[in-house]
Scaffold this motif. Structure first.
Motif, short mmCIF file in Angstrom:
data_model
loop_
_atom_site.label_atom_id
_atom_site.label_comp_id
_atom_site.label_asym_id
_atom_site.label_seq_id
_atom_site.Cartn_x
_atom_site.Cartn_y
_atom_site.Cartn_z
N ILE A 27 -25.75 -41.86 18.58
CA ILE A 27 -26.08 -40.69 17.77
C ILE A 27 -24.98 -40.40 16.74
O ILE A 27 -24.86 -39.28 16.25
N ILE A 47 -31.80 -38.84 15.80
CA ILE A 47 -30.78 -37.78 15.86
C ILE A 47 -29.74 -38.00 14.78
O ILE A 47 -29.33 -37.07 14.06
N ARG A 81 -29.44 -27.36 26.72
CA ARG A 81 -29.16 -28.28 25.61
C ARG A 81 -27.83 -27.92 24.94
O ARG A 81 -27.01 -28.79 24.63
N GLU A 107 -24.45 -30.30 24.61
CA GLU A 107 -23.81 -30.62 23.34
C GLU A 107 -22.34 -30.22 23.35
O GLU A 107 -21.47 -30.99 22.91
N THR A 114 -28.80 -32.10 18.50
CA THR A 114 -29.91 -32.90 19.03
C THR A 114 -31.26 -32.18 18.96
O THR A 114 -32.21 -32.57 19.64
N ALA A 155 -32.59 -35.79 24.57
CA ALA A 155 -31.25 -35.33 24.24
C ALA A 155 -30.28 -35.60 25.39
O ALA A 155 -29.13 -36.02 25.16
#
Length: 284
Positions: free
Chosen positions: A10, A39, A240, A244, A254, A262
């Motif tokens: 990514i 992504i 999420r 991250e 994401t 993700a």
């Protein structure tokens, strides 16, 4: 600076370069996973995708100043022992892609290079060390984030040492919004909640009250302290946003893919602030 990133994922390397305030002229990325590419492209319009690393001899690129890569680690990891009975290491179908990284290093002769991989059996580590001509530096991401993630970094960038410990606690970053956290509620029948909790009240004896989470993966309920959290009467996964932040990615990085996608992509990525710390030594 022209950059070639193999197994780019990514594009955490691209984020790290920006964070280290290193100007990039061209960033060439070799990646085949469609989710990872999606992504990457959603966050960076200037990355040039150049395809499968197995086609390296057909690549016609300008002078490369920096070669990045985190060759697949599955055949080195503890998970390989569980699924394959033995770690196949550099002979494995995925981890043998290290040799493609070495091929790129010989073909493009970059001024600087950086290779990342998991802590592995000494015999494999020594082969990589001998091939690259530098000793690895062991760095745990917990120095710059709330994630325990010990990795080896081989680089010829001078003066690199582990970053200072920022003493970052998960408790200071844990999400508390009920509506948001409810989206990540654990399905008790489908998870291993009963193994680690009581499976009834939502009690999750994992990272609920800990300062650090274990290395993030797609399966957060695989081991204790992986990512299950007791929250307002139920058990939830890392959100999420928390995932991250565990990799020091920008929040929302994401958002273009599903949560499960993700989880996998973030778990396969780099801890950005570790990479930025290493790359910043180029400027010094």
């Amino acid at each position: 600076m022209n950059v070639l990133s193999l197994f780019d994922g990514i594009s955490c390397g691209r984020v790290a370069l920006d964070r280290a305030n290193i100007k990039v002229s061209k960033y060439y990325a070799s990646e085949i996973d469609k989710t990872a590419i999606k992504i990457s492209e959603n966050n960076h319009s200037d990355i040039e995708q150049i395809g499968n690393v197995n086609d390296i001899q057909s690549w016609n690129l300008p002078t490369i100043d920096l070669l990045l890569g985190g060759s697949p680690c599955q055949d080195f990891s503890r998970g390989a022992t569980i699924s394959n009975k033995v770690r196949t290491g550099l002979k494995g179908d995925r981890s043998n892609l290290f040799w493609k990284y070495l091929e790129a290093k010989h073909k493009f002769n970059p001024k600087y290079f950086l290779l990342e991989n998991v802590v592995m059996p000494k015999e494999h580590e020594e082969i990589i060390t001998m091939s690259l001509g530098v000793e690895p530096i062991k760095i745990n991401s917990n120095l710059v984030s709330f994630q325990n993630r010990e990795r080896l970094y081989w680089t010829n960038i001078p003066g690199v040492s582990p970053p200072e410990d920022r003493s970052i606690s998960f408790q200071d970053y844990k999400d508390t919004n009920f509506d948001y956290c409810s989206q990540f509620k654990v399905n008790q029948t489908a998870s291993r909640l009963k193994m680690w909790g009581d499976g009834v009240s939502g009690n999750c004896p994992n990272v609920t009250y800990r300062n650090k989470v274990n290395c993030v993966t797609l399966k957060q309920d695989r081991h204790k302290n992986s990512g299950l959290i007791e929250f307002d009467g139920f058990c939830r996964y890392l959100t999420r946003r928390e995932l991250e932040l565990s990799q020091t990615l920008n929040i929302g990085y994401t958002d273009s893919v599903s949560y499960n996608q993700a989880c996998k992509a973030i778990g396969n990525g780099w801890t950005v602030d570790v990479i930025a710390h290493i790359l910043s030594s180029m400027e010094k």
